[in-house]
Motif scaffolding. Structure first.
Motif, short mmCIF file in Angstrom:
data_model
loop_
_atom_site.label_atom_id
_atom_site.label_comp_id
_atom_site.label_asym_id
_atom_site.label_seq_id
_atom_site.Cartn_x
_atom_site.Cartn_y
_atom_site.Cartn_z
N LYS A 99 0.85 -1.19 0.00
CA LYS A 99 0.00 0.00 0.00
C LYS A 99 0.88 1.24 0.00
O LYS A 99 2.02 1.12 0.45
N GLN A 159 3.35 7.18 14.95
CA GLN A 159 4.73 6.66 14.93
C GLN A 159 5.67 7.81 15.29
O GLN A 159 5.29 8.97 15.23
N TRP A 161 9.18 7.61 14.05
CA TRP A 161 10.44 7.40 13.33
C TRP A 161 10.82 8.58 12.43
O TRP A 161 11.94 8.64 11.93
N ARG A 171 9.85 8.25 1.50
CA ARG A 171 8.42 8.58 1.67
C ARG A 171 8.20 10.09 1.86
O ARG A 171 7.09 10.59 1.63
N ASP A 185 0.69 6.48 3.97
CA ASP A 185 1.58 5.41 4.47
C ASP A 185 0.94 4.63 5.61
O ASP A 185 0.95 3.40 5.62
N HIS A 189 -3.88 2.46 6.43
CA HIS A 189 -3.99 1.19 7.19
C HIS A 189 -5.18 1.28 8.15
O HIS A 189 -5.98 0.36 8.26
N TYR A 226 13.43 3.24 8.81
CA TYR A 226 13.72 3.00 10.24
C TYR A 226 15.21 3.01 10.59
O TYR A 226 15.56 2.75 11.72
#
Ligand code: SOE
Length: 384
Positions: A99, A159, A161, A171, A185, A189, A226
């Motif tokens: 995705k 998140q 990161w 990204r 991103d 979800h 990451y």
């Protein structure tokens, strides 16, 4: 009789964070991973996982036409998804695409059209979070009417990161990842999982997007998702055009109303999706960082914590959880279960009742992203 899924052979495009997550899931299922393509890293990943064919010149066509590959997994950067998926379909292969399905809804509409001409080939999108047992459990509870009338659905995906202005990844660049970043991103979800639970698609949105770091520093050289920079890292400054944070009001086709917050700069939240459902009879809260439990709330009775594998959180998810209660299952298990569902559909030829996200679902998510972007610019509710 259906062929066993272990007779199917996979090919992987991409060796970043997520390509190896696909390989690990397939190995756990006994599916053969026949080939992988990327730059020189393809050889390193192939050696690590025992993949016999490493294609190191970035030529995805060699992989999609490879005679030992039946199913193509697309784990390349977003800008390449549409081309990779179209070429895999045209080569007669089944496709599992990461995705977001593509960069724009124009691209995803073209993929949908192409897929319609090849109904025998499965075309799935990797919304793996559907396969947390808790998400499947909540879906079963909604279907049974356990919540009564659903009043509102709320949540977040946070998140950290990309917290620092020196954190870098492809990204962040619209050309590589698309016009939206945090929303496409990780926000998609949440939206896919919530819609899957509710059994309804998002029909309208109102969104506010914020770029907290107006300028970021880009490390000179390539950076993996990451990964952390060394002390001697050198940087160049660039203006950021994608959002770090989003607040979105949502309406589903079924009429349910909700809200979602998305952030990739939320200190301390590593990969934290929260989903809350509030109904006339009771509520449920689930946090992906504690995936094996669901909290149920009621006004008149005691609140409860339901544990995976125990009564109330076992019977509805038979076939989607392999370990007994107390033996935690998490993120990698969602990949395994998603792949199991997709490969079973491929091997059996049966498509009805499939739980995995399809090309239609992937197309819809990108349309929701378009609507979110438009709403943030026009400051109006936008229909999907
Ligand atoms: C990075 O934000 C990322 O790897 C996403 O791209 C994945 O889809 C998500 O599962 C975890 O975080």
């Amino acid at each position: 009789m259906a062929q066993p899924i272990t007779t199917l052979r996979a090919g992987i495009i991409g060796t970043g964070f997520i390509g190896p997550a696909h390989i690990e899931a397939l190995k756990r299922l006994g599916v053969q991973v026949a080939a992988i393509v990327d730059n020189d890293r393809a050889k390193v990943v192939a050696d690590k996982w025992g993949v016999p064919n490493a294609i190191t010149d970035l030529d995805h066509r060699k992989l999609v036409t490879h005679p030992e590959v039946d199913v193509v997994h697309i784990a390349s950067p977003n800008k390449l998804h549409a081309q990779h998926a179209a070429d895999a379909l045209k080569a007669g292969k089944h496709v599992i695409c990461e995705k977001p399905l593509a960069m724009t809804s124009k691209e995803t509409a073209q993929l949908l059209k192409l897929a319609a001409t090849r109904p025998k080939q499965v075309f799935a999108v990797n919304y793996n979070l559907r396969f947390y047992p808790a998400v499947l459990q909540l879906r079963a509870a909604v279907q049974r009417g356990d919540f009564g009338t659903i009043f509102h659905v709320n949540g977040s995906y946070f998140q950290d990161w990309l917290l620092k202005d020196t954190d870098y990844n492809w990204r962040l660049l619209p050309k590589e990842g698309g016009a939206l970043r945090a929303v496409s991103d990780i926000g998609t979800h949440w939206m896919d999982a919530a819609s899957f639970v509710l059994g309804s698609r998002i029909s309208e949105v109102y969104a506010q997007l914020e770029t907290l770091h107006k300028n970021r520093k880009r490390p000179i050289g390539e950076v993996q998702t990451y990964s952390k920079a060394g002390a001697d890292q050198k940087y160049e400054t660039y203006p950021v055009q994608t959002e770090d944070y989003a607040a979105v009001l949502l309406r589903w086709g079924s009429g349910v109303f909700g809200s979602l917050n998305v952030s990739q700069v939320a200190a301390g939240r590593k990969n934290c999706l929260r989903l809350e459902i509030y109904g006339s009879k009771k509520s449920a809260c689930w946090n992906s960082e504690e995936p094996n439990s669901i909290q149920y709330g009621s006004r008149d009775g005691a609140n409860e914590v339901s544990l995976r594998g125990a009564p109330g959180f076992a019977e509805d998810v038979v076939g989607f959880t392999d370990y007994p209660a107390g033996h935690a299952e998490g993120f990698p298990d969602t990949f395994k279960m998603n792949c199991r569902a997709i490969y079973t559909a491929i091997a059996s030829g049966k498509r009805e009742g499939a739980l995995f996200a399809t090309v239609e679902d992937g197309h819809h998510e990108v349309k929701v992203c378009d609507a979110i972007l438009k709403s943030s610019k026009t400051r109006k509710w936008v229909k999907v």
